[in-house]
Design a protein around this motif. Structure first.
Motif, short mmCIF file in Angstrom:
data_model
loop_
_atom_site.label_atom_id
_atom_site.label_comp_id
_atom_site.label_asym_id
_atom_site.label_seq_id
_atom_site.Cartn_x
_atom_site.Cartn_y
_atom_site.Cartn_z
N ALA A 202 31.17 -25.46 26.37
CA ALA A 202 30.63 -25.30 25.02
C ALA A 202 30.63 -23.83 24.61
CB ALA A 202 29.22 -25.87 24.95
N GLU A 203 30.24 -22.99 25.56
CA GLU A 203 30.18 -21.56 25.30
C GLU A 203 31.57 -21.04 24.95
OE1 GLU A 203 27.89 -19.51 24.94
OE2 GLU A 203 28.88 -17.58 25.11
N GLN A 204 32.58 -21.54 25.67
CA GLN A 204 33.95 -21.09 25.43
C GLN A 204 34.40 -21.45 24.02
OE1 GLN A 204 35.61 -19.07 27.50
NE2 GLN A 204 36.93 -18.92 25.69
N HIS A 205 34.07 -22.69 23.60
CA HIS A 205 34.48 -23.11 22.26
C HIS A 205 33.74 -22.33 21.19
CE1 HIS A 205 37.25 -26.46 22.94
NE2 HIS A 205 36.66 -26.47 24.11
N TYR A 206 32.48 -22.01 21.49
CA TYR A 206 31.72 -21.18 20.57
C TYR A 206 32.41 -19.83 20.42
CZ TYR A 206 27.75 -18.49 18.82
OH TYR A 206 26.94 -17.68 18.09
N GLN A 207 32.78 -19.24 21.56
CA GLN A 207 33.45 -17.94 21.53
C GLN A 207 34.77 -18.02 20.77
OE1 GLN A 207 32.35 -15.16 22.65
NE2 GLN A 207 30.68 -15.65 24.06
N ASP A 208 35.54 -19.09 21.06
CA ASP A 208 36.83 -19.27 20.38
C ASP A 208 36.62 -19.29 18.88
OD1 ASP A 208 38.00 -19.38 22.80
OD2 ASP A 208 38.39 -21.53 22.80
N ALA A 209 35.61 -20.06 18.46
CA ALA A 209 35.36 -20.19 17.03
C ALA A 209 34.99 -18.85 16.43
CB ALA A 209 34.24 -21.21 16.80
N GLU A 210 34.17 -18.10 17.17
CA GLU A 210 33.74 -16.82 16.66
C GLU A 210 34.94 -15.87 16.54
OE1 GLU A 210 29.47 -15.09 17.39
OE2 GLU A 210 30.85 -14.34 18.87
N TRP A 211 35.81 -15.91 17.57
CA TRP A 211 36.99 -15.06 17.54
C TRP A 211 37.91 -15.43 16.39
CZ3 TRP A 211 37.97 -10.52 19.08
CH2 TRP A 211 37.32 -10.00 20.21
N ALA A 212 38.05 -16.74 16.18
CA ALA A 212 38.91 -17.20 15.10
C ALA A 212 38.41 -16.64 13.77
CB ALA A 212 38.94 -18.73 15.06
N GLN A 213 37.08 -16.70 13.63
CA GLN A 213 36.50 -16.19 12.39
C GLN A 213 36.69 -14.69 12.28
OE1 GLN A 213 33.43 -18.14 10.85
NE2 GLN A 213 32.37 -16.47 9.88
N THR A 214 36.54 -13.99 13.41
CA THR A 214 36.71 -12.54 13.40
C THR A 214 38.12 -12.18 12.97
OG1 THR A 214 35.15 -12.42 15.21
CG2 THR A 214 36.44 -10.46 14.78
N ARG A 215 39.11 -12.89 13.54
CA ARG A 215 40.50 -12.61 13.19
C ARG A 215 40.74 -12.88 11.71
NH1 ARG A 215 41.66 -14.99 18.05
NH2 ARG A 215 42.09 -16.97 17.06
N GLU A 216 40.14 -13.97 11.24
CA GLU A 216 40.45 -14.39 9.88
C GLU A 216 39.81 -13.49 8.82
OE1 GLU A 216 40.32 -18.54 7.35
OE2 GLU A 216 39.97 -18.52 9.50
N TYR A 217 38.55 -13.16 9.05
CA TYR A 217 37.84 -12.42 8.02
C TYR A 217 37.59 -10.97 8.38
CZ TYR A 217 36.91 -17.15 6.47
OH TYR A 217 37.03 -18.43 6.07
N GLY A 218 37.89 -10.60 9.59
CA GLY A 218 37.68 -9.21 9.99
C GLY A 218 36.24 -8.90 10.35
N PHE A 219 35.38 -9.85 10.23
CA PHE A 219 34.00 -9.62 10.66
C PHE A 219 33.43 -10.96 11.11
CE2 PHE A 219 33.97 -10.49 6.13
CZ PHE A 219 33.05 -11.51 6.04
N THR A 220 32.35 -10.87 11.82
CA THR A 220 31.74 -12.11 12.28
C THR A 220 30.63 -12.49 11.34
OG1 THR A 220 30.18 -10.92 13.64
CG2 THR A 220 32.25 -11.57 14.67
N GLY A 221 30.45 -13.79 11.26
CA GLY A 221 29.45 -14.31 10.34
C GLY A 221 28.08 -13.73 10.59
N THR A 222 27.78 -13.52 11.84
CA THR A 222 26.44 -13.07 12.15
C THR A 222 26.19 -11.66 11.64
OG1 THR A 222 27.35 -12.56 14.31
CG2 THR A 222 25.95 -14.51 14.14
N VAL A 223 27.22 -10.80 11.69
CA VAL A 223 27.03 -9.42 11.24
C VAL A 223 27.05 -9.34 9.73
CG1 VAL A 223 28.01 -7.10 11.26
CG2 VAL A 223 27.96 -8.45 13.35
N SER A 224 27.92 -10.12 9.09
CA SER A 224 28.15 -9.95 7.66
C SER A 224 26.98 -10.43 6.82
CB SER A 224 29.40 -10.71 7.25
OG SER A 224 29.14 -12.09 7.28
N THR A 225 26.13 -11.29 7.36
CA THR A 225 25.14 -11.93 6.50
C THR A 225 24.12 -10.94 5.95
OG1 THR A 225 24.02 -12.53 8.53
CG2 THR A 225 25.27 -14.26 7.42
#
Lengths: 357, 116
Positions: A202-225
């Motif tokens: 589960a942790e791995q998929h969470y990380q993957d998702a976060e990385w995907a978002q980082t690549r796509e938007y250049g920032f992570t959801g948690t930081v940008s909010t």
């Protein structure tokens, strides 16, 4: 049983002990009934006939069992005994565990851990929800929401169902939680172990998702909010502006593409920088912001501007730049009003660029 | 014929018969049976039978502590046991006379078979 005052002959005692062992599958009461007084009887027999009177304890136990009318049940009892020994092993482990956590030094810590049990219920629910989402058709790692790979709504729904289920199991209201039967206890233990084992997945998929978002938007959801403007993953605290000729500017007001003042905000921005003011309203979107030598934590300290100054730009000028949209004759100094307009448009663009990066 | 095979059906009856007059402990009862002629009776069979009769309510049991060794478990007959004894005794008599009759019959049959 041992009300004996004189020791039984060791061979007789060993023989009886072995016979009792072979009858271990019987209920304790029955076993006792069957073997009570056996020492005395066998001791008599040995005294009369010699040590050879003791035969094979297994045959003896079989005969005893058969004569007592227990043989027809023997096979079933063997199976029953296996099931019982599993449940007994579980009880045994539980008892040992209780003894460990009941130790005076461990008990206070264990009380805290035990109080956190609901947290585990929620956590294992999250693990289960991630697995469910992976199994859902159309799974793609496209960004972190409640759960990786699914939309916010679906993720929230799956998570809610899993949390409720996990909690009901934890409270013993839902199978396999409430059933104290051996199979359900094993299932419950197995599920918990499975959840623990699946944490890395589960942790791995969470990380993957976060990385995907980082690549796509250049920032992570948690930081940008919460925070203001981010540039290449780092917060922007101040802005040094230069005009097209490369001269540093002071008092540049920046707005984003929607006309909102650029929200540049770092950790303890208000302590460290001096804002511009419009009347008695502070404006944080005007650059550069003055910077203090010492952070000002209180209102009094903020009013004291000693040691505060505009930061020295990291370069005195930058190369002049051109843009095809700006006609060449614009190089000629325009009227003050038009300059203001143009600057405003440029700054808006610039502001938009910064916030989008 | 192997006595143990025959005993299987009637060991209850034999045990009840030897305790009807006097209570006895396990090996004591084995001894009474052997002295009575059932030389091949296994002690484990007797103890098991005692346990079964006790469970059925035909026998009562009590423990007598011994000064010199392990305590002894005594068995005595109950009214239920006496009823069972009486019933099984009748059954046995009926059965044995039937078998006697059969044994008398087959002798003639085999004699006829031999002459044929």
């Amino acid at each position: 049983m041992n009300t004996t005052e004189l020791p039984v002959r060791p061979d007789v005692a060993a023989f009886v002990a072995r016979v009792r062992e072979l009858l271990a599958d019987l209920p304790e009461e029955e076993r006792l009934e069957l073997t009570e007084g056996l020492e005395a009887d066998l001791a008599d027999q040995v005294a009369e006939q010699g040590g050879g009177a003791l035969g094979d304890p297994e045959a003896y136990a079989r005969e005893l069992r058969a004569a007592a009318g227990l043989e027809p049940a023997a096979r079933r009892r063997v199976r029953l005994r296996r099931a019982m020994s599993v449940s007994e092993a579980l009880d045994d482990a539980r008892t040992r565990w209780d003894a460990v956590v009941g130790h005076p030094r461990v008990a206070p810590v264990w009380a805290i851990v035990a109080a956190l049990r609901p947290a585990w219920w929620v956590f294992r629910a999250w693990v289960a929800a991630v697995l469910v989402c992976i199994a859902l058709p159309g799974y793609t790692v496209w960004g972190f929401t409640w759960l990786p790979g699914v939309s916010n709504e679906v993720g929230l729904l799956v998570l809610a169902v899993c949390v409720v289920g996990s909690t009901l199991v934890g409270m013993g209201r839902l199978v396999p939680g409430g059933d104290r039967g051996t199979p359900m206890r094993i299932v419950l233990i197995g599920l918990n172990l499975f959840a623990v084992a699946m944490i890395p997945v589960a942790e791995q998929h969470y990380q993957d998702a976060e990385w995907a978002q980082t690549r796509e938007y250049g920032f992570t959801g948690t930081v940008s909010t919460g925070s203001g403007v981010t540039n290449r993953g780092r917060e922007v605290c101040n802005i040094a502006a230069y005009d097209a000729e490369g001269q540093p500017l002071v008092g540049v007001q920046l707005f984003d593409q929607a006309g909102r003042p650029l929200d540049v905000r770092c950790w303890r921005q208000h302590d460290r920088t001096v804002p511009w003011v419009l009347g008695d309203v502070t404006r944080w979107n005007v650059f550069p912001l003055g910077e203090r030598e010492q952070p000002a934590r209180t209102q009094e300290q903020r009013e004291d501007l000693l040691g505060a100054a505009f930061p020295t730009p990291d370069r005195a000028t930058t190369p002049a730049v051109t843009n095809p949209l700006v006609p060449a004759d614009a190089e000629v100094r325009p009227t003050p009003a038009r300059e203001k307009d143009r600057d405003r448009r440029e700054r808006e663009r610039e502001g938009g660029d910064v916030s989008r990066r | 014929m192997d006595q143990t095979q025959l005993l299987k059906g009637v060991l209850d009856l034999a045990v009840l018969a030897v305790v009807q007059g006097d209570d006895g402990y396990g090996y004591d009862i084995v001894r009474r049976l052997r002295d009575g002629g059932l030389a091949e009776v296994g002690d484990a069979s007797v103890y098991g039978t005692l346990r079964r009769l006790y469970a059925a309510g035909a026998l009562t049991s009590y423990v007598v502590p011994s000064e010199s060794g392990p305590h002894r478990k005594y068995y005595g007959i109950t009214p239920i046991g006496r009823e069972q004894l009486a019933r099984q005794r009748d059954d046995w008599h009926a059965f044995s006379s039937t078998l006697d009759g059969l044994l008398a019959g087959p002798a003639a049959t085999s004699a006829r078979g031999a002459s044929a």
